[in-house]
Design a protein around this motif. Structure first.
Motif, PDB file in Angstrom:
ATOM      1  N   GLN A 175      -3.235  -3.555 -10.801  1.00 22.78           N
ATOM      2  CA  GLN A 175      -4.143  -2.974  -9.805  1.00 22.78           C
ATOM      3  C   GLN A 175      -3.491  -1.834  -9.022  1.00 22.78           C
ATOM      4  O   GLN A 175      -4.104  -1.262  -8.121  1.00 22.78           O
ATOM      5  CB  GLN A 175      -4.610  -4.052  -8.818  1.00 22.78           C
ATOM      6  CG  GLN A 175      -5.510  -5.099  -9.435  1.00 22.78           C
ATOM      7  CD  GLN A 175      -6.051  -6.103  -8.427  1.00 22.78           C
ATOM      8  OE1 GLN A 175      -6.859  -6.964  -8.769  1.00 22.78           O
ATOM      9  NE2 GLN A 175      -5.649  -5.999  -7.179  1.00 22.78           N
ATOM     10  N   GLY A 176      -2.259  -1.524  -9.354  1.00 23.90           N
ATOM     11  CA  GLY A 176      -1.583  -0.416  -8.682  1.00 23.90           C
ATOM     12  C   GLY A 176      -0.997  -0.772  -7.341  1.00 23.90           C
ATOM     13  O   GLY A 176      -0.703   0.127  -6.537  1.00 23.90           O
ATOM     14  N   GLN A 202      -9.060 -12.955  -2.985  1.00 25.00           N
ATOM     15  CA  GLN A 202      -8.936 -11.684  -2.271  1.00 25.00           C
ATOM     16  C   GLN A 202      -8.975 -10.542  -3.283  1.00 25.00           C
ATOM     17  O   GLN A 202      -8.560 -10.708  -4.430  1.00 25.00           O
ATOM     18  CB  GLN A 202      -7.614 -11.619  -1.495  1.00 25.00           C
ATOM     19  CG  GLN A 202      -7.388 -12.754  -0.532  1.00 25.00           C
ATOM     20  CD  GLN A 202      -8.270 -12.678   0.706  1.00 25.00           C
ATOM     21  OE1 GLN A 202      -8.704 -11.594   1.093  1.00 25.00           O
ATOM     22  NE2 GLN A 202      -8.529 -13.819   1.325  1.00 25.00           N
ATOM     23  N   GLU A 203      -9.460  -9.389  -2.851  1.00 31.40           N
ATOM     24  CA  GLU A 203      -9.412  -8.226  -3.730  1.00 31.40           C
ATOM     25  C   GLU A 203      -7.974  -7.846  -4.045  1.00 31.40           C
ATOM     26  O   GLU A 203      -7.651  -7.413  -5.149  1.00 31.40           O
ATOM     27  CB  GLU A 203     -10.134  -7.043  -3.086  1.00 31.40           C
ATOM     28  CG  GLU A 203     -11.644  -7.192  -3.015  1.00 31.40           C
ATOM     29  CD  GLU A 203     -12.328  -5.939  -2.494  1.00 31.40           C
ATOM     30  OE1 GLU A 203     -11.655  -4.880  -2.440  1.00 31.40           O
ATOM     31  OE2 GLU A 203     -13.504  -6.013  -2.150  1.00 31.40           O
ATOM     32  N   SER A 204      -7.099  -7.994  -3.078  1.00 34.19           N
ATOM     33  CA  SER A 204      -5.687  -7.676  -3.255  1.00 34.19           C
ATOM     34  C   SER A 204      -4.947  -8.892  -3.801  1.00 34.19           C
ATOM     35  O   SER A 204      -4.920  -9.954  -3.167  1.00 34.19           O
ATOM     36  CB  SER A 204      -5.060  -7.258  -1.923  1.00 34.19           C
ATOM     37  OG  SER A 204      -3.651  -7.233  -2.013  1.00 34.19           O
ATOM     38  N   PRO A 206       8.296  -4.712   1.422  1.00 29.49           N
ATOM     39  CA  PRO A 206       8.567  -3.272   1.326  1.00 29.49           C
ATOM     40  C   PRO A 206       9.338  -2.867   0.077  1.00 29.49           C
ATOM     41  O   PRO A 206       9.270  -1.702  -0.340  1.00 29.49           O
ATOM     42  CB  PRO A 206       9.376  -2.983   2.595  1.00 29.49           C
ATOM     43  CG  PRO A 206       8.939  -4.033   3.557  1.00 29.49           C
ATOM     44  CD  PRO A 206       8.743  -5.258   2.717  1.00 29.49           C
ATOM     45  N   SER A 207      10.053  -3.794  -0.539  1.00 23.78           N
ATOM     46  CA  SER A 207      10.835  -3.461  -1.727  1.00 23.78           C
ATOM     47  C   SER A 207      10.014  -3.537  -3.013  1.00 23.78           C
ATOM     48  O   SER A 207      10.489  -3.116  -4.076  1.00 23.78           O
ATOM     49  CB  SER A 207      12.046  -4.387  -1.847  1.00 23.78           C
ATOM     50  OG  SER A 207      11.643  -5.723  -2.091  1.00 23.78           O
ATOM     51  N   VAL A 208       8.774  -4.081  -2.928  1.00 26.87           N
ATOM     52  CA  VAL A 208       7.980  -4.231  -4.152  1.00 26.87           C
ATOM     53  C   VAL A 208       6.592  -3.590  -4.063  1.00 26.87           C
ATOM     54  O   VAL A 208       6.002  -3.246  -5.096  1.00 26.87           O
ATOM     55  CB  VAL A 208       7.813  -5.731  -4.532  1.00 26.87           C
ATOM     56  CG1 VAL A 208       9.179  -6.362  -4.789  1.00 26.87           C
ATOM     57  CG2 VAL A 208       7.043  -6.508  -3.478  1.00 26.87           C
ATOM     58  N   ALA A 209       6.044  -3.433  -2.860  1.00 23.57           N
ATOM     59  CA  ALA A 209       4.670  -2.959  -2.707  1.00 23.57           C
ATOM     60  C   ALA A 209       4.607  -1.460  -2.468  1.00 23.57           C
ATOM     61  O   ALA A 209       5.476  -0.885  -1.799  1.00 23.57           O
ATOM     62  CB  ALA A 209       3.986  -3.688  -1.554  1.00 23.57           C
TER      63      ALA A 209
END
Length: 221
Positions: A134-135, A73-75, A183-186
């Motif tokens: 990758q930000g 995957q790109e992500s 939600p706590s890391v991304a």
């Protein structure tokens, strides 16, 4: 080549039988005789591949670190999700995988041959490190500590799901784990793009199998 293929097949039969027995009885209560009966091989064949029950357990643990079925995957965050979701999809039907968790959780057994957890933590830490490059991750996220906490959480969810199978499936529980964890890391932009649906693992696994079958068909032409 035919002899080598038979040896590979026999080794796989033995490992799968060992996985079933370790998963059902635990390490201490598992016997070579039971493994032989389920594998349908001779004692000589088993000891050709594995010199002892301890070596068999090490072999089962070696099969645990698998990313089979996870498509690129790109992500990198989506790949991380896919690893956990595909494993959640496969594990209930594959004793070889669930046996590795049972062996890792067995305190006496892991004193003999360790666990599969360090390999998983290292692998996920690499995925998270690439995601950060990758930000996709928030600046404060420590990849190694996050990987350690996630592997601990995933394992705990699986153990609880096995002990109390009523209610939600393992896939549903792991999807919830990701929904609570991400939600706590991304970063918000990456988070919005992620697919954490409970059937994500099944869909990715089917796509992988379809690709494999197409490749095998093309190779046989």
């Amino acid at each position: 080549m035919a002899k080598q293929a038979r040896a590979i097949h026999t080794r796989r039969l033995i490992l799968e039988a060992a996985g079933e027995v370790f998963d059902e009885f635990g390490y201490e209560s598992a016997t070579i005789a039971e493994i032989l009966g389920r594998a349908g091989v001779t004692k000589g064949a088993l000891y050709f591949h594995f010199a002892s029950k301890e070596e068999l357990a090490r072999g089962v643990l070696g099969e645990a670190l698998t990313t089979e079925g996870v498509l690129p995957q790109e992500s990198r965050l989506q790949e991380w999700v896919d690893v956990g979701m595909v494993l959640a999809h496969r594990l209930p039907a594959e004793p070889l995988l669930s046996a590795a968790i049972r062996l890792s959780a067995d305190r006496k057994a892991r004193d003999l041959f360790g666990t599969s957890w360090p390999g998983w933590i290292e692998f996920i830490a690499r995925q998270l490190t690439e995601a950060k490059e990758q930000g996709e991750l928030l600046p404060h996220v420590d990849a190694e500590r996050t990987a350690m906490l996630f592997v601990s959480s995933w394992t705990g969810v699986e153990i609880l799901a096995t002990a109390h199978p009523e209610g939600e499936s393992l896939e549903q529980r792991i999807a919830l784990l990701y929904d609570m964890f991400l939600p706590s890391v991304a970063v918000p932009g990456a988070l919005r793009m992620l697919d954490t649906a409970p059937d994500r693992g099944a869909r990715v696994w089917r796509a992988h199998r379809a690709q494999s079958e197409e490749a095998e068909a093309a190779a046989s032409v």
